[in-house]
Design an enzyme around this catalytic site. Structure first.
Site, PDB file in Angstrom:
ATOM      1  N   HIS A 243       0.837  -1.212   0.000  1.00  0.00           N
ATOM      2  CA  HIS A 243       0.000   0.000   0.000  1.00  0.00           C
ATOM      3  C   HIS A 243       0.863   1.249   0.000  1.00  0.00           C
ATOM      4  O   HIS A 243       2.039   1.204   0.307  1.00  0.00           O
ATOM      5  CB  HIS A 243      -0.978   0.030   1.187  1.00  0.00           C
ATOM      6  CG  HIS A 243      -0.340   0.021   2.545  1.00  0.00           C
ATOM      7  ND1 HIS A 243      -0.084  -1.138   3.237  1.00  0.00           N
ATOM      8  CD2 HIS A 243       0.099   1.026   3.338  1.00  0.00           C
ATOM      9  CE1 HIS A 243       0.473  -0.830   4.411  1.00  0.00           C
ATOM     10  NE2 HIS A 243       0.608   0.482   4.499  1.00  0.00           N
TER      11      HIS A 243
ATOM     12  N   HIS B 247       3.952   7.171   3.715  1.00  0.00           N
ATOM     13  CA  HIS B 247       4.899   6.065   3.552  1.00  0.00           C
ATOM     14  C   HIS B 247       4.450   5.124   2.444  1.00  0.00           C
ATOM     15  O   HIS B 247       3.300   5.174   2.003  1.00  0.00           O
ATOM     16  CB  HIS B 247       5.100   5.284   4.863  1.00  0.00           C
ATOM     17  CG  HIS B 247       3.903   4.568   5.399  1.00  0.00           C
ATOM     18  ND1 HIS B 247       3.049   5.108   6.324  1.00  0.00           N
ATOM     19  CD2 HIS B 247       3.413   3.326   5.152  1.00  0.00           C
ATOM     20  CE1 HIS B 247       2.100   4.233   6.630  1.00  0.00           C
ATOM     21  NE2 HIS B 247       2.294   3.136   5.930  1.00  0.00           N
TER      22      HIS B 247
ATOM     23  N   GLU C  53       7.724   1.142   4.971  1.00  0.00           N
ATOM     24  CA  GLU C  53       7.186   0.095   5.843  1.00  0.00           C
ATOM     25  C   GLU C  53       7.415  -1.241   5.157  1.00  0.00           C
ATOM     26  O   GLU C  53       7.248  -1.351   3.939  1.00  0.00           O
ATOM     27  CB  GLU C  53       5.674   0.320   6.050  1.00  0.00           C
ATOM     28  CG  GLU C  53       5.007  -0.726   6.916  1.00  0.00           C
ATOM     29  CD  GLU C  53       3.510  -0.468   7.121  1.00  0.00           C
ATOM     30  OE1 GLU C  53       2.906   0.304   6.348  1.00  0.00           O
ATOM     31  OE2 GLU C  53       2.941  -1.051   8.063  1.00  0.00           O
TER      32      GLU C  53
HETATM   33 CO    CO Z   1       1.141   1.363   6.281  1.00  0.00          CO
END
Ligand code: CO
Length: 134
Positions: free
Chosen positions: A7, A79, A130
């Site tokens: 994502h 992020h 991440e």
């Molecule tokens: Co995230």
């Protein structure tokens, strides 16, 4: 080591307004709001077929996105999240190459119930990264 893009996360000052804009203006499929108090955020996921967009709004005191929204009051990209097969192996490889893992260096449970880690944005050209164990 690096797998699929899981994502892209966007920090937003008003989650309800952002969700409505994606759902109604852009015609996207959006999830219900999910409060993640241990991460200091409320999230909504948007399925765009090949990946997801994660909308983030601060939740509670000391949210990790409060300072970001102070610098970017209308919101912005916060992020990117990539999948890895083995998060501990990924962490050890990154640390051995000098990359900084945020927090205490141990994976935490992310929004999808999977272990996640965050890498320092200064080590990755200004973008917070991440990693999520797929
Ligand atoms: Co995230």
């Amino acid at each position: 080591m690096l797998g699929r893009l899981n994502h892209v996360a966007l920090a937003v000052p008003d989650l309800a307004a952002a969700t409505a804009a994606y759902r109604d203006t852009l015609g996207a499929r959006v999830t219900a709001q999910q409060a993640l108090p241990e991460h200091g955020v409320t999230v909504v996921f948007i399925d765009v077929g090949n990946t997801r967009i994660e909308l983030l709004e601060p939740l509670g005191e000391g949210s990790p996105i409060t300072a970001f929204l102070e610098k970017n009051p209308s919101g912005g990209m916060h992020h990117v999240c990539y999948e890895v097969d083995d998060i501990l192996a990924a962490r050890d490889r990154l640390k051995a190459s000098g990359a900084r893992v945020l927090g205490d260096g141990n994976p935490r449970t992310g929004a999808h119930g999977k272990p996640v880690l965050f890498l320092h944005p200064k080590d990755f050209f200004g973008t917070l990264v991440e990693l999520e164990q797929a």
